[in-house]
Design an enzyme around this catalytic site. Structure first.
Site, PDB file in Angstrom:
ATOM      1  CE  LYS A  59    -101.339 -32.389  -3.512  1.00 21.73           C
ATOM      2  NZ  LYS A  59     -99.889 -32.300  -3.805  1.00 21.73           N
ATOM      3  CG  ASP A 117     -97.099 -31.240  -8.990  1.00 27.45           C
ATOM      4  OD1 ASP A 117     -97.409 -32.360  -8.535  1.00 27.45           O
ATOM      5  OD2 ASP A 117     -96.231 -30.509  -8.459  1.00 27.45           O
ATOM      6  CB  SER A 118     -98.589 -36.660 -10.722  1.00 25.77           C
ATOM      7  OG  SER A 118     -99.985 -36.516 -10.507  1.00 25.77           O
ATOM      8  CD  GLU A 133     -95.554 -38.269  -2.633  1.00 22.07           C
ATOM      9  OE1 GLU A 133     -96.116 -37.167  -2.757  1.00 22.07           O
ATOM     10  OE2 GLU A 133     -95.036 -38.890  -3.579  1.00 22.07           O
ATOM     11  CG  ASP A 189    -100.553 -30.596  -6.797  1.00 22.97           C
ATOM     12  OD1 ASP A 189    -100.732 -30.334  -5.587  1.00 22.97           O
ATOM     13  OD2 ASP A 189    -100.137 -31.694  -7.206  1.00 22.97           O
ATOM     14  CD  GLU A 206     -94.574 -30.950  -3.768  1.00 29.54           C
ATOM     15  OE1 GLU A 206     -93.332 -30.803  -3.649  1.00 29.54           O
ATOM     16  OE2 GLU A 206     -95.095 -31.675  -4.647  1.00 29.54           O
TER      17      GLU A 206
END
Ligand code: KIV
Length: 271
Positions: free
Chosen positions: A120, A51-52, A189, A90, A122
């Site tokens: 993925k 999602d960057s 991270e 993501d 978070e």
């Protein structure tokens, strides 16, 4: 550099075997067909449709604005360029945090509409029920702990996380919970290398570092940082392998010069 030709298609099981054999896992982000095709051919193990994309593709300050539809567009493009690498997608902010049902619907859309191989998300304990439901539905899940950019407004900064005992303890507990829930790997991270070492050694599943040091089972970098496309972001954990910003600038300036001087196109470059 040799590509491991033994590996036909990288799967979540391949990554597990790599951890068992002590072979490090290479992972890079990609957001489109052409770069994914290059990275896949170069032999990268895992491509993350991060999602960057919100930052490096759309120019947003954070990862929060990117939508599920936009992630699906990027992921489907990446999958079309990939033959060997495992493609992880993501789940964007707001597409899974409300409840397990919402998380499942988002995952079904990703798997059906992109052809990606895994998702993925978070967080630890907070998202555990969703993680279990997604895995029960047959979708492999990669966890993400430490600095979780979707929570930037809670953290307030992008500084190193889990330096204090309480946060480090929670991270260790979350890592074990994610493993027990069935995650196939966890991204760590921006946490201290010694904490990442402890977590990596305590888990059977692989850990992938971004700014979490050398003891993790693999490494991931954002492609724009690794290739020097964005030359304004130079955190300590980044090793920049190319200066594409300079190469692109030189090439485009030469092109402008050639157009302005009527040097391009020449007789051979026209019909
Ligand atoms: O979105 C992303 O690029 C990521 C990496 C930083 C791991 O999640």
């Amino acid at each position: 550099m040799s590509v491991n030709k033994e590996i036909k298609k990288v799967t979540t099981h391949t990554l597990q075997k790599m951890k068992s054999n002590g072979e490090k896992i290479s992972m890079i982000t990609a957001y489109d067909y052409s770069f994914a095709k290059n990275f896949d051919a170069a032999g990268i193990d895992v491509i993350l449709v991060g999602d960057s994309a919100s930052n490096v593709m759309a120019g947003h300050e954070t990862t929060l604005p990117i939508t599920l539809d936009q992630m699906i567009y990027h992921a489907a493009s990446v999958v079309r360029g990939t033959h060997r690498s495992l493609v992880v997608v993501d789940l964007p902010f707001g597409s899974y945090q409300s409840n397990p049902k919402e998380a499942l619907i988002s995952c079904f859309r990703i798997m059906k509409e992109t052809g990606g191989h895994a998702v993925k998300l978070e967080g630890g304990e907070e998202v555990l029920e969703s993680v279990k439901k997604i895995i029960a539905a047959g979708v492999p899940v990669m966890g993400h702990l430490g600095l979780t950019p979707q929570s930037i407004y809670k953290f307030g900064t992008y500084n190193v996380r889990a330096k204090e005992e309480a946060e480090a303890e929670k991270l260790k507990k979350d890592a074990l919970l994610l493993q027990e829930a069935g995650c196939f790997a966890i991204v760590l991270e921006k946490i201290p290398a010694q904490l990442a070492k402890e977590v990596s050694e305590s888990l059977q599943i692989p850990t992938i570092s971004i700014g979490a040091g050398k003891y993790c089972d693999g490494q991931v970098l954002v492609m724009h940082d690794l290739l020097g496309i964005n030359n304004e972001f130079k955190p300590r954990f980044l090793r920049q392998y190319a200066d594409l910003h300079q190469i692109i600038t030189n090439a485009v300036q030469q092109y402008i010069k050639d157009v302005k001087s009527a040097d391009f196109p020449n007789d051979q470059e026209q019909y």
